[in-house]
Structures are given as structure tokens and as C-alpha cells.
Design a protein around this motif. Sequence first.
Motif, mmCIF file in Angstrom:
data_model
loop_
_atom_site.group_PDB
_atom_site.id
_atom_site.type_symbol
_atom_site.label_atom_id
_atom_site.label_comp_id
_atom_site.label_asym_id
_atom_site.label_seq_id
_atom_site.Cartn_x
_atom_site.Cartn_y
_atom_site.Cartn_z
ATOM 1 N N GLU A 4 0.827 -1.207 0.000
ATOM 2 C CA GLU A 4 0.000 0.000 0.000
ATOM 3 C C GLU A 4 0.861 1.256 0.000
ATOM 4 O OE1 GLU A 4 -3.247 0.698 0.046
ATOM 5 O OE2 GLU A 4 -3.920 -1.384 -0.179
ATOM 6 N N ASN A 5 1.651 1.401 1.060
ATOM 7 C CA ASN A 5 2.560 2.542 1.158
ATOM 8 C C ASN A 5 3.774 2.105 1.964
ATOM 9 O OD1 ASN A 5 1.689 2.488 3.819
ATOM 10 N ND2 ASN A 5 0.077 3.979 3.419
ATOM 11 N N GLU A 6 4.676 3.031 2.209
ATOM 12 C CA GLU A 6 5.914 2.674 2.896
ATOM 13 C C GLU A 6 5.672 2.126 4.297
ATOM 14 O OE1 GLU A 6 8.774 5.950 2.548
ATOM 15 O OE2 GLU A 6 10.189 4.353 2.104
ATOM 16 N N ASP A 7 4.648 2.642 4.985
ATOM 17 C CA ASP A 7 4.396 2.195 6.359
ATOM 18 C C ASP A 7 4.013 0.721 6.432
ATOM 19 O OD1 ASP A 7 5.067 4.485 7.639
ATOM 20 O OD2 ASP A 7 3.054 5.368 7.507
ATOM 21 N N ALA A 8 3.501 0.205 5.306
ATOM 22 C CA ALA A 8 3.127 -1.209 5.283
ATOM 23 C C ALA A 8 4.345 -2.113 5.417
ATOM 24 C CB ALA A 8 2.379 -1.529 4.006
ATOM 25 N N LEU A 9 5.517 -1.541 5.243
ATOM 26 C CA LEU A 9 6.742 -2.324 5.393
ATOM 27 C C LEU A 9 6.950 -2.773 6.841
ATOM 28 C CD1 LEU A 9 9.273 -0.375 3.168
ATOM 29 C CD2 LEU A 9 8.438 -2.674 2.799
ATOM 30 N N ASP A 10 6.228 -2.131 7.771
ATOM 31 C CA ASP A 10 6.317 -2.547 9.170
ATOM 32 C C ASP A 10 5.847 -3.977 9.368
ATOM 33 O OD1 ASP A 10 7.496 -0.383 10.233
ATOM 34 O OD2 ASP A 10 5.653 0.607 10.883
ATOM 35 N N ASN A 11 5.104 -4.492 8.381
ATOM 36 C CA ASN A 11 4.617 -5.865 8.498
ATOM 37 C C ASN A 11 5.645 -6.897 8.063
ATOM 38 O OD1 ASN A 11 2.158 -4.886 9.365
ATOM 39 N ND2 ASN A 11 1.464 -4.602 7.242
ATOM 40 N N PHE A 12 6.852 -6.416 7.768
ATOM 41 C CA PHE A 12 7.908 -7.344 7.363
ATOM 42 C C PHE A 12 9.095 -7.252 8.319
ATOM 43 C CE2 PHE A 12 5.484 -6.606 3.532
ATOM 44 C CZ PHE A 12 5.364 -7.889 3.011
ATOM 45 N N VAL A 13 9.800 -8.363 8.425
ATOM 46 C CA VAL A 13 11.013 -8.369 9.238
ATOM 47 C C VAL A 13 12.128 -9.011 8.420
ATOM 48 C CG1 VAL A 13 11.538 -8.561 11.677
ATOM 49 C CG2 VAL A 13 9.453 -9.593 10.807
ATOM 50 N N ILE A 14 13.330 -8.470 8.562
ATOM 51 C CA ILE A 14 14.486 -9.109 7.920
ATOM 52 C C ILE A 14 15.299 -9.783 9.017
ATOM 53 C CG2 ILE A 14 16.633 -8.694 6.676
ATOM 54 C CD1 ILE A 14 15.236 -6.529 5.127
ATOM 55 N N CYS A 15 15.623 -11.050 8.795
ATOM 56 C CA CYS A 15 16.312 -11.836 9.814
ATOM 57 C C CYS A 15 17.704 -11.269 10.103
ATOM 58 C CB CYS A 15 16.426 -13.284 9.354
ATOM 59 S SG CYS A 15 17.376 -14.306 10.470
ATOM 60 N N HIS A 16 18.073 -11.276 11.388
ATOM 61 C CA HIS A 16 19.378 -10.784 11.811
ATOM 62 C C HIS A 16 20.522 -11.626 11.275
ATOM 63 C CE1 HIS A 16 19.838 -7.523 14.642
ATOM 64 N NE2 HIS A 16 18.560 -7.651 14.853
ATOM 65 N N LYS A 17 20.281 -12.933 11.274
ATOM 66 C CA LYS A 17 21.375 -13.845 10.960
ATOM 67 C C LYS A 17 21.595 -13.980 9.466
ATOM 68 C CE LYS A 17 21.257 -16.725 15.030
ATOM 69 N NZ LYS A 17 20.666 -17.909 15.613
ATOM 70 N N CYS A 18 20.511 -14.159 8.699
ATOM 71 C CA CYS A 18 20.719 -14.518 7.298
ATOM 72 C C CYS A 18 20.102 -13.534 6.312
ATOM 73 C CB CYS A 18 20.190 -15.921 7.050
ATOM 74 S SG CYS A 18 18.432 -16.070 7.307
ATOM 75 N N PHE A 19 19.510 -12.423 6.822
ATOM 76 C CA PHE A 19 19.021 -11.373 5.946
ATOM 77 C C PHE A 19 17.841 -11.802 5.074
ATOM 78 C CE2 PHE A 19 19.916 -7.237 3.955
ATOM 79 C CZ PHE A 19 20.448 -6.587 5.056
ATOM 80 N N THR A 20 17.100 -12.830 5.476
ATOM 81 C CA THR A 20 15.944 -13.260 4.696
ATOM 82 C C THR A 20 14.721 -12.412 5.066
ATOM 83 O OG1 THR A 20 16.824 -15.465 4.940
ATOM 84 C CG2 THR A 20 14.646 -15.284 3.972
ATOM 85 N N LEU A 21 13.916 -12.079 4.059
ATOM 86 C CA LEU A 21 12.709 -11.290 4.309
ATOM 87 C C LEU A 21 11.591 -12.204 4.806
ATOM 88 C CD1 LEU A 21 11.643 -8.326 3.860
ATOM 89 C CD2 LEU A 21 10.614 -9.213 1.777
ATOM 90 N N ASN A 22 11.007 -11.836 5.929
ATOM 91 C CA ASN A 22 9.898 -12.613 6.481
ATOM 92 C C ASN A 22 8.700 -11.695 6.708
ATOM 93 O OD1 ASN A 22 10.841 -15.494 7.535
ATOM 94 N ND2 ASN A 22 12.535 -14.062 7.771
ATOM 95 N N GLU A 23 7.513 -12.266 6.568
ATOM 96 C CA GLU A 23 6.323 -11.479 6.862
ATOM 97 C C GLU A 23 5.986 -11.621 8.334
ATOM 98 O OE1 GLU A 23 1.923 -10.818 4.910
ATOM 99 O OE2 GLU A 23 3.341 -12.194 3.987
ATOM 100 N N GLU A 24 5.585 -10.506 8.925
ATOM 101 C CA GLU A 24 5.288 -10.545 10.348
ATOM 102 C C GLU A 24 3.883 -11.080 10.573
ATOM 103 O OE1 GLU A 24 6.330 -6.885 12.426
ATOM 104 O OE2 GLU A 24 4.788 -7.432 13.870
ATOM 105 N N ILE A 25 3.756 -12.025 11.515
ATOM 106 C CA ILE A 25 2.427 -12.556 11.815
ATOM 107 C C ILE A 25 2.132 -12.363 13.297
ATOM 108 C CG2 ILE A 25 2.205 -14.268 9.972
ATOM 109 C CD1 ILE A 25 3.373 -16.306 12.054
#
Lengths: 214, 199
Positions: A4-25
Motif C-alpha cells: 500500500e505505502n511505505e508504512d506497510a513495510l512494518d509488516n515485514f522483518v528481515i532476519c538478523h542472521k541470514c538477511f531473509t525477508l519474512n512477513e510478520e504474523i
Amino acid sequence: MKIENEDALDNFVICHKCFTLNEEIAIKDGSKACCSECGGVLYRYDSKLIDHGLALSLTGFIFFVLANLFPLMQIDILGSEQFITLPKTIFSLFDNGFYIVGFICAFLIFIFPLMIFVINMLLFLLLKMKRGEKLTKELLVLLSHITPWSMADIFFISILVALVKLVAFGQIHIGVAFWALMIFVLIDIYITKSIHLSEIWMLRKRILLDKDNK
Amino acid sequence: MIEIDEDKLIRCPVCDAVNIDKGKKNACRRCGSAIYHHRSFSTEKSWAYLITAMIAYIPANLYPMLVTSAFGTKDESTIIGGVVMLWEHGSYPVAAIIFFASIVIPVLKFLILIYLLISVKYPLGKDKKVNKHKLYYMTEVIGPWSMIDVFVVAILAALIHLSSVEILAGTAATAFAISVFFTLLAAHAFDETLIKENR
């Protein structure tokens, strides 16, 4: 990927260890979310995070003060008793002319650990009172800059190593501050392991949203 | 609605927020910090710190770390000398800890950082992206532990200073502390977003 917009990126997390993009649940209270790639912990959800954080940082602060006031250990050597406290260790480096090492040690084992606990206390207090929007942001940024430089746990292991080396010199007595420092280090490790900064950021966002809705 | 490429998403090193990579003038949307502002000299900053650390590591190994003077005789021991002495005295675990903290970890960290810094510029290692990120994460975690030896020397020097028996820190303590300090800086300055697939 569409958002939707940039703020929607808050629903994602990037892993500390391996930099993989994950969706927040949304997860259950007291449980943790793990990375889909490497299994590292992404975030936890704790509904009483503020109270837990405040209690832990206050306890840690008290033990840190105790660890600085009393002698760490004492040694009977050639009939005379010598003891050290945590500040005395740093000052003796300055006395012997090791200014650079003294300076580095002062920051790593005294100033930064102390700052982390003071900042944590302030932060959770402000979040509890739902105040200081700007200040909490500044504190969180500062906290993330100093956290990697706090080495109280490493100093504690160093004490253990030094104890073994000292056995040859004379009778050693372990002081009150040694135990206080041990508890402080355990609390320090627990806080860094269980409360990620991103969780405090999420919490801050929720509090700000609540405030706006009222 | 905006369409973005998943590869364009980066993590803010300060607050962990997910951000869109907008090139040179990246500012985190949550905490406002600059995200890897030194893009124009991407790896050089890290290289500079790393080389400083490696230079400082040489005197750290050559000069004495610990000077013990007992009843007029002076006994100087370097880092390796201290490890060997502990091993001969039979305190194997402590010897192993010091060996790991002062020799294995710094050298390992130098090698990993050199590998990462070269591999983001030239197609050298065909390692997976995920493995490189894990490698970097590991250097960040184990890095500070090399300070053990400096702290031990500080404790010993503070505790034992009689007129007849005295322990003093040696020149190597300063060099070693500086070396560790700069390796930590080098690791922090490394731009994780430079790690790309198959490079």
C-alpha cells in the motif's frame, strides 16, 4: 511485491542472521517467531513487556551499583592483603600509564553497561507513562549504538580466568561484588537475548497508535 | 499502491526496520538514521579499519603482554608465551580460552572480513548469500570475546602490586586493545547490503 505505502513495510522483518525477508504474523503471548530460512528468532510477543523490562533493568542497575561498591576479590600475598574493586581495576591502568587501555576498558566495562541499564529504565518508564515520543526515539537509537560495545559479560569471564592464574600467588577470597557482578551479567544477557530492540520499536508504535485513536 | 522489488528491501542497521533501498541518500523511515551513507566508498572504510587492526596486531604479538617482577627478577611473557606457560602448568582450559580469545578469534575475524570484503567486489567465492550473512553475523558475535586477555591483564595488574612482587601490563596490552577496537569498527562499517547472490 506490492504494498500500500511505505508504512506497510512494518509488516515485514528481515532476519538478523541470514538477511531473509519474512512477513510478520500475530503470535501468542509469550511465544516467539522464527526465521523461515535459518530458524533464528525474529521477534517475541510479550504483553507485559514494559513491566518485565522495567523490573529487569531496575534489578540489574541495583546489582551493578553493588558490584562497584564492594571488593571483587581479595588476595593474601606475602602476609599483606590486596583487594580490587571494579573502578579500581580501571584506575590502576591509568596509574600505570596505560591511558589508551584504561580509556577503552572504562567505556567497555563501566560506562556502556551502566548507560544501557539507565537508558532501559528511562525508556520503559517513559513508555509506561506513554510520554516522550521524541525522547524514546533518541534513546532507542542511542541504545542500539552502544549495545555492541558493552562487555560486562566478557569482563566476568576474564575474572574467572584471572582467578585461575592467581592461584599460584596466594590465598584468594571472593568478594561480595563478584556475586553481584555475576547476577548483573546474567540479567544483562537475559535482557539482550529476550528483549530485541525491534520489539520495543513495535511496542512504541502500538502505544503511539493508541494515543492517536483516543 | 507501489510496486517494489524484494531485493530492494534493506534493514536499518540501527532499528531493524525494513526500508526501501533508495540509493545514496537513505534515511530510515522509523528512526531517521542514515543507512550506509558512505556508499560511494562502499568497502574502503571497512578496509581502512581492518588494515589498522592488522598492523596493531603485529606489535601485540611481539611485545610482552604481562611483566611479572618478583624479588628483583623480571619475567616478561608475550601472548603466546603466556598460553604456553599456562599449558605447561597444567591449566589446560584456561590456556585454551586465552589461545582462542587472543589468537584464533582475531585471526579468524581478519580472514573472514578480508574474504567478505573481496567477495562483494569480485566474484571470488561462490558461496550462497545466506552463508555469507551467517558468516558476518558470527564475526559480530565472537569479535568482542578477544578482549578477555586485556581484561585479565588489567585485573592482575590491579591486584598484585607489592614492592617485592608486582605484575605490570606490557606494551602489547595497548596494541592488542587497539587491534580489537579497530576490528570491531571494521565489522560495523561493513555494508551487509553489498552481499549479493552468486558473487
